[in-house]
Scaffold this motif. Structure first.
Motif, PDB file in Angstrom:
ATOM      1  N   GLU A  47      -4.140   7.893  -2.201  1.00  0.00           N
ATOM      2  CA  GLU A  47      -4.101   8.056  -0.755  1.00  0.00           C
ATOM      3  C   GLU A  47      -4.046   9.530  -0.400  1.00  0.00           C
ATOM      4  O   GLU A  47      -3.360  10.311  -1.060  1.00  0.00           O
ATOM      5  CB  GLU A  47      -2.869   7.316  -0.230  1.00  0.00           C
ATOM      6  CG  GLU A  47      -2.735   7.400   1.256  1.00  0.00           C
ATOM      7  CD  GLU A  47      -2.215   6.094   1.850  1.00  0.00           C
ATOM      8  OE1 GLU A  47      -2.420   5.028   1.252  1.00  0.00           O
ATOM      9  OE2 GLU A  47      -1.614   6.171   2.924  1.00  0.00           O
ATOM     10  N   GLY A  61      -7.617   5.713   1.817  1.00  0.00           N
ATOM     11  CA  GLY A  61      -6.983   5.109   0.659  1.00  0.00           C
ATOM     12  C   GLY A  61      -8.033   4.409  -0.184  1.00  0.00           C
ATOM     13  O   GLY A  61      -9.054   3.941   0.335  1.00  0.00           O
ATOM     14  N   GLN A 115      -3.056   2.940  -6.228  1.00  0.00           N
ATOM     15  CA  GLN A 115      -3.748   3.350  -5.018  1.00  0.00           C
ATOM     16  C   GLN A 115      -3.728   4.875  -4.905  1.00  0.00           C
ATOM     17  O   GLN A 115      -2.731   5.514  -5.221  1.00  0.00           O
ATOM     18  CB  GLN A 115      -3.063   2.715  -3.811  1.00  0.00           C
ATOM     19  CG  GLN A 115      -3.964   2.652  -2.602  1.00  0.00           C
ATOM     20  CD  GLN A 115      -3.433   1.714  -1.535  1.00  0.00           C
ATOM     21  OE1 GLN A 115      -2.260   1.755  -1.232  1.00  0.00           O
ATOM     22  NE2 GLN A 115      -4.299   0.899  -0.968  1.00  0.00           N
ATOM     23  N   HIS A 173       0.852  -1.204   0.000  1.00  0.00           N
ATOM     24  CA  HIS A 173       0.000   0.000   0.000  1.00  0.00           C
ATOM     25  C   HIS A 173       0.882   1.246   0.000  1.00  0.00           C
ATOM     26  O   HIS A 173       2.041   1.197   0.405  1.00  0.00           O
ATOM     27  CB  HIS A 173      -0.978   0.019   1.187  1.00  0.00           C
ATOM     28  CG  HIS A 173      -0.369  -0.204   2.545  1.00  0.00           C
ATOM     29  ND1 HIS A 173      -1.108  -0.313   3.689  1.00  0.00           N
ATOM     30  CD2 HIS A 173       0.924  -0.324   2.950  1.00  0.00           C
ATOM     31  CE1 HIS A 173      -0.309  -0.495   4.728  1.00  0.00           C
ATOM     32  NE2 HIS A 173       0.926  -0.507   4.311  1.00  0.00           N
ATOM     33  N   THR A 210       0.462   3.573   1.889  1.00  0.00           N
ATOM     34  CA  THR A 210       0.546   4.030   3.273  1.00  0.00           C
ATOM     35  C   THR A 210       1.991   3.903   3.783  1.00  0.00           C
ATOM     36  O   THR A 210       2.384   4.605   4.717  1.00  0.00           O
ATOM     37  CB  THR A 210      -0.456   3.242   4.144  1.00  0.00           C
ATOM     38  OG1 THR A 210      -1.683   3.145   3.411  1.00  0.00           O
ATOM     39  CG2 THR A 210      -0.743   3.941   5.452  1.00  0.00           C
TER      40      THR A 210
END
Ligand code: PHE
Length: 423
Positions: free
Chosen positions: A289, A373, A287, A242, A244
């Motif tokens: 975010e 996300g 992704q 991810h 993140t």
């Protein structure tokens, strides 16, 4: 002159920001050409006033042929428009549109049941047609979903995070996020681990020690996970699961800056998961975010920001469902009402980062981070009514889907201010 202006803008911006993530965007924001900016960046780097890095980005551009279709319509629409209501002899039609357009466009126009080619005449079968190919090509020309989202973030005052490293250590992908080492996501069934180089060489030692502590015995009101934390596990390299992981790196850097400055960051880039590929899952996807780091943020702020963000994408009805992430508390899954499907579909995941993560980095007690996300493919599927993700990304993309799907315009961007966020 332009050179001095560019130098001033770069140095001025970097005084209060860590990075200029995209030189193209920066050049247009200060109103100079990218070539000019590039030469200023090179000379500032040569004198070691700044550090710079070449970053490669994929961009969709129309071919010369596609540009003509975006302007004049698809070949099939051009053929259709050239057929008068009373019909037209085939040879005449061919002369009217040109043999090339006639060749490509007439069979597609017949397939679409727009025209009929009889013995004598070519005639219309419908009164008017919708040229979706032209609309889609135009939307690529104007930037597609990715750029639209980028613009939403920029208008909401977010800065882009540097996401050009696909390989990450388990430390930044999991451990720093307070994700325990036994968590199933850290298994090779879910994550692609690297064979060469299998481990990372560099981790911030002081911080690593604190992360170990908070996993083992807790802190900041938490009792920790109570297991023996292993450095070897944190050192394992992987393809990030991810973005993140990047947010975590950026937050760690931010926490080292004193005094504390609030920030809004976003990224849109590729992530990798070792999962079976099916109609809604891919092993790699993009992704999106976003995060806001500020003093005294609450769940109310998160809900307000999510409503603004998704409304800008044309998703006005949202619902939230309590969820679980190891690194956020509370956590919420985000659902949007899909008019076409007539049901609620999941569009993203969100939450407030845990104190075990933020306080360990060194943030003051009253600083919170709200974050969310989602996959780029997900809203694209919803907005374009595509129900198999492999039709959108990867080797099996069928151009007819792109041709036949209705154009979906992203809704207006709402102005945004933290003060307007409802509690
Ligand atoms: N990392 C989460 C995911 O991969 C998304 C997320 C980001 C959730 C930030 C909460 C906060 O699905």
């Amino acid at each position: 002159d332009a050179k001095t202006k560019a130098e001033r803008s770069i140095l001025g911006f970097l005084r209060s920001n860590d990075v200029i993530a995209d030189s193209h965007q920066f050049a247009s924001s200060i109103g100079i050409g990218h070539g000019e900016l590039e030469s200023v960046i090179k000379s500032l780097s040569a004198f070691q006033f700044i550090e710079s890095q070449d970053v490669k980005k994929d961009k969709w551009l129309l071919t010369e042929e596609a540009k003509l279709y975006a302007l004049n319509g698809s070949p099939e629409a051009q053929v259709f428009s050239a057929v008068p209501p009373e019909g037209i002899p085939r040879a005449e039609l061919e002369k009217k549109v040109g043999s090339q357009i006639f060749k490509i466009g007439s069979s597609q126009a017949v397939k679409n049941k727009w025209v009929e080619i009889g013995k004598q005449l070519v005639s219309r079968k419908v009164e008017n047609v919708e040229d979706t190919l032209k609309d889609l090509l135009k939307s690529i020309e104007d930037g597609k979903v990715r750029e639209a989202i980028q613009n939403i973030f920029l208008q909401m005052g977010f800065e882009e995070m540097p996401t050009n490293n696909f390989v990450e250590s388990s430390f930044w992908n999991f451990d720093a996020l307070f994700q325990p080492q036994q968590h199933p996501a850290r298994d090779s069934h879910d994550t692609f681990f690297l064979k060469v180089p299998s481990t990372t060489r560099e981790l911030p030692e002081d911080y690593l020690e604190k992360v170990k502590q908070v996993h083992e015995i807790g802190g900041y009101g938490s009792m920790g996970y109570r297991y023996k934390w292993k450095r070897e596990e944190a050192e394992k390299n992987l393809l990030r699961t991810h973005t993140t992981a990047v947010s975590t790196r950026m937050l760690y850097l931010l926490a080292q800056k004193k005094p504390f400055t609030p920030k809004r960051y976003y990224s849109i880039d590729r992530v990798f998961r070792n999962e079976a590929v099916d109609r809604t899952h891919l092993a790699e996807f993009h992704q999106i975010e976003g995060l806001i780091c500020d003093r005294n943020l609450t769940l109310g702020h998160l809900i307000g920001v999510l409503n603004d963000f998704f409304a800008s994408l044309g998703m006005k009805k949202l619902r939230f469902k309590p969820a679980y992430n190891p690194y956020t508390e509370p956590s919420m899954e985000i659902f949007s009402y899909h008019e076409g499907l007539d049901k609620w579909v999941e569009v993203g995941n969100s939450g407030m980062f845990r104190p075990e993560m933020l306080r360990t980095m060194g943030f003051p007690e009253d600083v919170s981070v709200i974050a969310w996300g989602l996959s780029l493919e997900r809203p694209t599927m919803i907005l374009y009514g595509i129900n198999n993700i492999r039709d959108l990304f990867g080797p099996k993309v069928d151009f007819n889907i792109i041709k036949n799907s209705k154009i979906c315009r992203l809704g207006p961007v709402f102005s945004y201010s933290m003060r307007n966020v409802p509690f």
